[in-house]
Write a protein that holds these residues in place. Structure first.
Motif, short mmCIF file in Angstrom:
data_model
loop_
_atom_site.label_atom_id
_atom_site.label_comp_id
_atom_site.label_asym_id
_atom_site.label_seq_id
_atom_site.Cartn_x
_atom_site.Cartn_y
_atom_site.Cartn_z
N SER A 1 50.06 22.50 25.94
CA SER A 1 49.17 22.22 27.07
C SER A 1 48.08 23.27 27.11
N ARG A 2 46.84 22.83 27.29
CA ARG A 2 45.68 23.72 27.42
C ARG A 2 45.12 23.57 28.82
N PHE A 3 44.97 24.68 29.53
CA PHE A 3 44.53 24.67 30.92
C PHE A 3 43.14 25.26 31.06
N ARG A 4 42.37 24.69 31.99
CA ARG A 4 41.09 25.27 32.41
C ARG A 4 41.14 25.40 33.92
N ASP A 5 40.57 26.47 34.43
CA ASP A 5 40.51 26.73 35.87
C ASP A 5 41.90 26.79 36.50
N LEU A 6 42.86 27.35 35.80
CA LEU A 6 44.20 27.54 36.33
C LEU A 6 44.13 28.40 37.58
N ILE A 7 44.78 27.99 38.66
CA ILE A 7 44.75 28.74 39.91
C ILE A 7 45.85 29.80 39.86
N ILE A 8 45.45 31.06 40.01
CA ILE A 8 46.41 32.16 39.96
C ILE A 8 46.30 33.01 41.22
N PHE A 9 47.39 33.68 41.57
CA PHE A 9 47.45 34.60 42.71
C PHE A 9 47.06 35.98 42.21
N GLU A 10 46.16 36.63 42.90
CA GLU A 10 45.66 37.94 42.48
C GLU A 10 45.62 38.88 43.68
N SER A 11 45.95 40.14 43.46
CA SER A 11 45.86 41.14 44.53
C SER A 11 45.56 42.50 43.91
N THR A 12 45.20 43.44 44.77
CA THR A 12 44.92 44.80 44.31
C THR A 12 46.24 45.52 44.06
N ALA A 13 46.17 46.74 43.56
CA ALA A 13 47.38 47.54 43.31
C ALA A 13 48.17 47.78 44.59
N SER A 14 47.48 47.79 45.74
CA SER A 14 48.17 48.00 47.02
C SER A 14 48.50 46.68 47.71
N SER A 15 48.55 45.58 46.93
CA SER A 15 48.93 44.24 47.41
C SER A 15 47.96 43.66 48.44
N GLU A 16 46.72 44.08 48.40
CA GLU A 16 45.71 43.53 49.30
C GLU A 16 44.89 42.47 48.56
N PRO A 17 44.19 41.60 49.32
CA PRO A 17 43.34 40.60 48.67
C PRO A 17 42.22 41.26 47.86
N THR B 1 40.04 37.17 49.08
CA THR B 1 40.96 36.08 48.74
C THR B 1 42.09 36.59 47.86
N ASN B 2 43.13 35.80 47.74
CA ASN B 2 44.23 36.07 46.80
C ASN B 2 44.28 35.04 45.68
N PHE B 3 43.48 33.99 45.75
CA PHE B 3 43.54 32.92 44.75
C PHE B 3 42.22 32.81 44.01
N ILE B 4 42.30 32.79 42.68
CA ILE B 4 41.11 32.64 41.84
C ILE B 4 41.43 31.66 40.71
N ASN B 5 40.38 31.18 40.07
CA ASN B 5 40.56 30.34 38.88
C ASN B 5 40.52 31.22 37.63
N ALA B 6 41.53 31.09 36.78
CA ALA B 6 41.51 31.71 35.46
C ALA B 6 40.79 30.72 34.55
N ASP B 7 39.96 31.21 33.67
CA ASP B 7 39.14 30.31 32.87
C ASP B 7 39.97 29.48 31.90
N ARG B 8 40.75 30.12 31.04
CA ARG B 8 41.52 29.38 30.03
C ARG B 8 42.92 29.97 29.89
N ALA B 9 43.89 29.04 29.75
CA ALA B 9 45.28 29.43 29.54
C ALA B 9 45.93 28.34 28.70
N SER B 10 47.08 28.66 28.11
CA SER B 10 47.81 27.65 27.33
C SER B 10 49.30 27.88 27.46
#
Length: 169
Positions: A99-115, A124-133
């Motif tokens: 499976s090849r993914f585009r715009d995969l939605i991932i959860f992201e935070s800083t080192a101190s668990s902040e948005p 925000t805590n959610f961003i699109n990753a460009d490409r994944a597989s």
């Protein structure tokens, strides 16, 4: 906070995602043989998944949504073989998938668990990753003992998965 109430058109319209699948009976079942039916199978197709309401607009203390998320898109392929044994009392299913993914939605935070802060200033805590597989093998085994235990069904499966984030935005 970072998330805002929806305004204007929400959603991504209509998307057709056809999938094709084939199955070929390479060998039919034989009662007098240890090896039974053999079936080859394959499928291919695209897919789409819109962000959830929490991913887009979730204003909680644990996660802030991102109204600018794109839907996840994927192209998937799989191929495999199903082999039966012992008068259909045992079957083994082995499938390769990719499976090849585009715009995969991932959860992201800083080192101190902040948005995180986007370039436009949105938190925000959610961003699109460009490409994944994701690719790998699935093995499933199903069995039915005979005699007094003929109503018992035993099954097990194992998946080997190699997933990669190729490029993040």
């Amino acid at each position: 906070l970072g998330s805002s109430a929806p305004s204007g058109d929400i959603g991504f319209g209509v998307s057709a995602n056809p999938k094709i699948a084939v199955s070929f009976l390479a060998r039919s079942h034989r009662d007098d043989s240890v090896g039974g039916a053999t079936r080859l199978k394959a499928s291919f197709g695209p897919g789409i998944k819109e962000p959830t309401l929490d991913e887009s607009f979730g204003p909680t203390i644990f996660a802030l949504g991102n109204p600018g998320l794109n839907p996840e898109r994927t192209i998937s392929f799989d191929a495999g073989i199903v082999q039966e044994f012992f008068s259909r009392r045992l079957s083994i299913d082995l499938t390769y998938f990719d499976s090849r993914f585009r715009d995969l939605i991932i959860f992201e935070s800083t080192a101190s668990s902040e948005p995180i802060r986007l370039p436009d200033g949105t938190l925000t805590n959610f961003i699109n990753a460009d490409r994944a597989s994701g690719r790998g093998l699935e093995l499933a085994v199903n069995g039915r003992p005979g005699g007094a235990l003929s109503r018992l069904r035993v099954s097990g499966s194992y998946t080997f998965l190699r997933s990669r984030l190729h490029r993040a935005n």
